[in-house]
Design a protein around this motif. Structure first.
Motif, PDB file in Angstrom:
ATOM      1  N   MET A  58       0.823  -1.210   0.000  1.00 52.04           N
ATOM      2  CA  MET A  58       0.000   0.000   0.000  1.00 52.04           C
ATOM      3  C   MET A  58       0.860   1.263   0.000  1.00 52.04           C
ATOM      4  O   MET A  58       1.589   1.518   0.961  1.00 52.04           O
ATOM      5  CB  MET A  58      -0.933   0.025   1.217  1.00 52.04           C
ATOM      6  N   PRO A  59       0.765   2.054  -1.073  1.00 52.06           N
ATOM      7  CA  PRO A  59       1.453   3.345  -1.071  1.00 52.06           C
ATOM      8  C   PRO A  59       0.935   4.207   0.084  1.00 52.06           C
ATOM      9  O   PRO A  59      -0.252   4.132   0.440  1.00 52.06           O
ATOM     10  CB  PRO A  59       1.081   3.959  -2.432  1.00 52.06           C
ATOM     11  N   VAL A  60       1.799   4.998   0.643  1.00 53.94           N
ATOM     12  CA  VAL A  60       1.427   5.784   1.821  1.00 53.94           C
ATOM     13  C   VAL A  60       0.267   6.729   1.506  1.00 53.94           C
ATOM     14  O   VAL A  60      -0.604   6.951   2.347  1.00 53.94           O
ATOM     15  CB  VAL A  60       2.659   6.500   2.430  1.00 53.94           C
ATOM     16  N   GLU A  61       0.192   7.240   0.277  1.00 48.87           N
ATOM     17  CA  GLU A  61      -0.922   8.116  -0.098  1.00 48.87           C
ATOM     18  C   GLU A  61      -2.252   7.354  -0.022  1.00 48.87           C
ATOM     19  O   GLU A  61      -3.269   7.906   0.387  1.00 48.87           O
ATOM     20  CB  GLU A  61      -0.754   8.666  -1.525  1.00 48.87           C
ATOM     21  N   SER A  62      -2.222   6.102  -0.435  1.00 46.03           N
ATOM     22  CA  SER A  62      -3.432   5.275  -0.375  1.00 46.03           C
ATOM     23  C   SER A  62      -3.815   4.970   1.070  1.00 46.03           C
ATOM     24  O   SER A  62      -5.006   4.898   1.395  1.00 46.03           O
ATOM     25  CB  SER A  62      -3.227   3.971  -1.139  1.00 46.03           C
ATOM     26  N   LEU A  63      -2.818   4.783   1.915  1.00 52.99           N
ATOM     27  CA  LEU A  63      -3.094   4.547   3.329  1.00 52.99           C
ATOM     28  C   LEU A  63      -3.796   5.754   3.940  1.00 52.99           C
ATOM     29  O   LEU A  63      -4.786   5.603   4.665  1.00 52.99           O
ATOM     30  CB  LEU A  63      -1.801   4.233   4.093  1.00 52.99           C
ATOM     31  N   ILE A  64      -3.307   6.938   3.625  1.00 52.74           N
ATOM     32  CA  ILE A  64      -3.929   8.158   4.150  1.00 52.74           C
ATOM     33  C   ILE A  64      -5.370   8.246   3.668  1.00 52.74           C
ATOM     34  O   ILE A  64      -6.291   8.479   4.465  1.00 52.74           O
ATOM     35  CB  ILE A  64      -3.122   9.408   3.730  1.00 52.74           C
ATOM     36  N   ALA A  65      -5.580   8.061   2.370  1.00 50.20           N
ATOM     37  CA  ALA A  65      -6.927   8.148   1.812  1.00 50.20           C
ATOM     38  C   ALA A  65      -7.845   7.104   2.439  1.00 50.20           C
ATOM     39  O   ALA A  65      -8.996   7.404   2.782  1.00 50.20           O
ATOM     40  CB  ALA A  65      -6.876   7.984   0.293  1.00 50.20           C
ATOM     41  N   PHE A  66      -7.333   5.873   2.596  1.00 49.53           N
ATOM     42  CA  PHE A  66      -8.149   4.819   3.199  1.00 49.53           C
ATOM     43  C   PHE A  66      -8.470   5.139   4.646  1.00 49.53           C
ATOM     44  O   PHE A  66      -9.617   4.991   5.092  1.00 49.53           O
ATOM     45  CB  PHE A  66      -7.462   3.459   3.089  1.00 49.53           C
ATOM     46  N   ALA A  67      -7.477   5.577   5.392  1.00 55.38           N
ATOM     47  CA  ALA A  67      -7.685   5.858   6.816  1.00 55.38           C
ATOM     48  C   ALA A  67      -8.736   6.949   7.015  1.00 55.38           C
ATOM     49  O   ALA A  67      -9.478   6.919   7.990  1.00 55.38           O
ATOM     50  CB  ALA A  67      -6.375   6.262   7.481  1.00 55.38           C
ATOM     51  N   GLU A  68      -8.811   7.868   6.086  1.00 53.33           N
ATOM     52  CA  GLU A  68      -9.760   8.975   6.214  1.00 53.33           C
ATOM     53  C   GLU A  68     -11.124   8.664   5.587  1.00 53.33           C
ATOM     54  O   GLU A  68     -12.012   9.506   5.619  1.00 53.33           O
ATOM     55  CB  GLU A  68      -9.159  10.241   5.600  1.00 53.33           C
ATOM     56  N   SER A  69     -11.293   7.473   5.063  1.00 53.91           N
ATOM     57  CA  SER A  69     -12.553   7.108   4.410  1.00 53.91           C
ATOM     58  C   SER A  69     -13.493   6.402   5.387  1.00 53.91           C
ATOM     59  O   SER A  69     -13.094   6.022   6.493  1.00 53.91           O
ATOM     60  CB  SER A  69     -12.268   6.182   3.226  1.00 53.91           C
ATOM     61  N   GLU A  70     -14.729   6.192   4.931  1.00 58.01           N
ATOM     62  CA  GLU A  70     -15.683   5.425   5.736  1.00 58.01           C
ATOM     63  C   GLU A  70     -15.187   4.001   5.943  1.00 58.01           C
ATOM     64  O   GLU A  70     -15.344   3.433   7.019  1.00 58.01           O
ATOM     65  CB  GLU A  70     -17.054   5.405   5.050  1.00 58.01           C
ATOM     66  N   GLY A  71     -14.585   3.427   4.903  1.00 53.79           N
ATOM     67  CA  GLY A  71     -14.043   2.076   5.008  1.00 53.79           C
ATOM     68  C   GLY A  71     -12.950   1.998   6.058  1.00 53.79           C
ATOM     69  O   GLY A  71     -12.868   1.039   6.815  1.00 53.79           O
ATOM     70  N   PHE A  76     -10.563   0.519  11.254  1.00 57.71           N
ATOM     71  CA  PHE A  76      -9.746   0.984  12.372  1.00 57.71           C
ATOM     72  C   PHE A  76     -10.564   1.486  13.560  1.00 57.71           C
ATOM     73  O   PHE A  76     -10.051   1.579  14.672  1.00 57.71           O
ATOM     74  CB  PHE A  76      -8.806   2.109  11.931  1.00 57.71           C
ATOM     75  N   GLY A  77     -11.808   1.869  13.322  1.00 60.41           N
ATOM     76  CA  GLY A  77     -12.608   2.509  14.358  1.00 60.41           C
ATOM     77  C   GLY A  77     -12.471   4.009  14.232  1.00 60.41           C
ATOM     78  O   GLY A  77     -11.466   4.508  13.709  1.00 60.41           O
ATOM     79  N   PRO A  78     -13.447   4.768  14.708  1.00 52.59           N
ATOM     80  CA  PRO A  78     -13.453   6.212  14.485  1.00 52.59           C
ATOM     81  C   PRO A  78     -12.266   6.966  15.084  1.00 52.59           C
ATOM     82  O   PRO A  78     -11.780   7.924  14.491  1.00 52.59           O
ATOM     83  CB  PRO A  78     -14.773   6.682  15.094  1.00 52.59           C
ATOM     84  N   GLU A  79     -11.777   6.559  16.224  1.00 48.34           N
ATOM     85  CA  GLU A  79     -10.634   7.258  16.834  1.00 48.34           C
ATOM     86  C   GLU A  79      -9.302   6.787  16.251  1.00 48.34           C
ATOM     87  O   GLU A  79      -8.421   7.592  15.969  1.00 48.34           O
ATOM     88  CB  GLU A  79     -10.654   7.085  18.351  1.00 48.34           C
ATOM     89  N   VAL A  84      -4.063   6.575  12.587  1.00 50.13           N
ATOM     90  CA  VAL A  84      -3.455   5.934  11.419  1.00 50.13           C
ATOM     91  C   VAL A  84      -3.148   6.977  10.353  1.00 50.13           C
ATOM     92  O   VAL A  84      -2.053   6.992   9.782  1.00 50.13           O
ATOM     93  CB  VAL A  84      -4.360   4.807  10.869  1.00 50.13           C
ATOM     94  N   ALA A  85      -4.084   7.867  10.084  1.00 46.11           N
ATOM     95  CA  ALA A  85      -3.862   8.909   9.080  1.00 46.11           C
ATOM     96  C   ALA A  85      -2.718   9.836   9.500  1.00 46.11           C
ATOM     97  O   ALA A  85      -1.853  10.183   8.678  1.00 46.11           O
ATOM     98  CB  ALA A  85      -5.140   9.703   8.850  1.00 46.11           C
ATOM     99  N   ALA A  86      -2.675  10.213  10.759  1.00 48.87           N
ATOM    100  CA  ALA A  86      -1.598  11.083  11.247  1.00 48.87           C
ATOM    101  C   ALA A  86      -0.249  10.371  11.147  1.00 48.87           C
ATOM    102  O   ALA A  86       0.756  10.974  10.726  1.00 48.87           O
ATOM    103  CB  ALA A  86      -1.874  11.511  12.687  1.00 48.87           C
ATOM    104  N   HIS A  87      -0.225   9.099  11.509  1.00 48.02           N
ATOM    105  CA  HIS A  87       1.014   8.326  11.405  1.00 48.02           C
ATOM    106  C   HIS A  87       1.466   8.236   9.946  1.00 48.02           C
ATOM    107  O   HIS A  87       2.651   8.400   9.643  1.00 48.02           O
ATOM    108  CB  HIS A  87       0.822   6.927  11.992  1.00 48.02           C
ATOM    109  N   ALA A  88       0.528   7.989   9.058  1.00 52.55           N
ATOM    110  CA  ALA A  88       0.865   7.880   7.633  1.00 52.55           C
ATOM    111  C   ALA A  88       1.433   9.196   7.108  1.00 52.55           C
ATOM    112  O   ALA A  88       2.409   9.196   6.344  1.00 52.55           O
ATOM    113  CB  ALA A  88      -0.361   7.458   6.836  1.00 52.55           C
TER     114      ALA A  88
END
Length: 119
Positions: A58-71, A76-79, A84-88
Motif C-alpha cells: 500500500m502506497p502511503v498516499e493510499s493509506l492516508i486516503a483509506f484511513a480517512e474514508s468510511e471504510g 480501524f474505528g473512528p478514533e 493511522v492517518a496522522a502516522h501515515a
C-alpha cells in the motif's frame, strides 16, 4: 538468484506470512513461492509472487486516503483512524513511499530484491 538473495527473501517471506496485516492472497503466493524453491515451478511462482506483492503493498498516499474514508473508519474505528492517518502523514513526510505495517514493510524489503529474484 544467488543463495544470499534467496535466503533474505525467504526470511522476509516468513515475516510476511506471520504478519497480522497480510491478506490471504499474498500469504498464499508467499507460501507457494517458498514451496516452489528449487523446483521446476520456481520461476513461475516467483513471477506470481512479485505480481501479488506489487498489487498488495500500500502506497502511503493510499493509506492516508483509506484511513480517512468510511471504510477506514470501519476497519480501524473512528478514533484509531485519525491516528493511522496522522502516522501515515508522519512517515510520508519522513520519505516513506509505503505503509509501514509488518506486511507492507516485508513486501517492500522483498521487492527491493525484485531484479535479483527475476534473474
Amino acid at each position: 538468484m544467488t543463495k544470499e538473495v534467496q535466503d533474505y527473501v525467504a526470511e522476509k517471506t516468513r515475516e510476511l506470512l506471520g504478519a497480522f496485516s497480510c491478506c490471504a492472497e499474498l500469504k498464499a503466493a508467499g507460501q507457494a513461492w517458498l514451496d516452489a524453491l528449487g523446483t521446476a515451478d520456481e520461476a513461475q511462482a516467483t513471477q506470481t509472487y512479485i505480481e501479488e506483492l506489487e498489487e498488495d503493498i500500500m502506497p502511503v498516499e493510499s493509506l492516508i486516503a483509506f484511513a480517512e474514508s468510511e471504510g477506514g473508519a470501519k476497519v480501524f474505528g473512528p478514533e484509531k483512524t485519525k491516528e493511522v492517518a496522522a502516522h501515515a502523514r508522519e512517515i510520508q513526510a519522513a520519505g516513506a513511499r509505503y505503509c509501514d505495517c509488518p506486511a507492507c514493510a516485508a513486501a517492500e524489503a522483498i521487492l527491493s530484491k525484485k531484479e535479483e529474484l527475476l534473474s
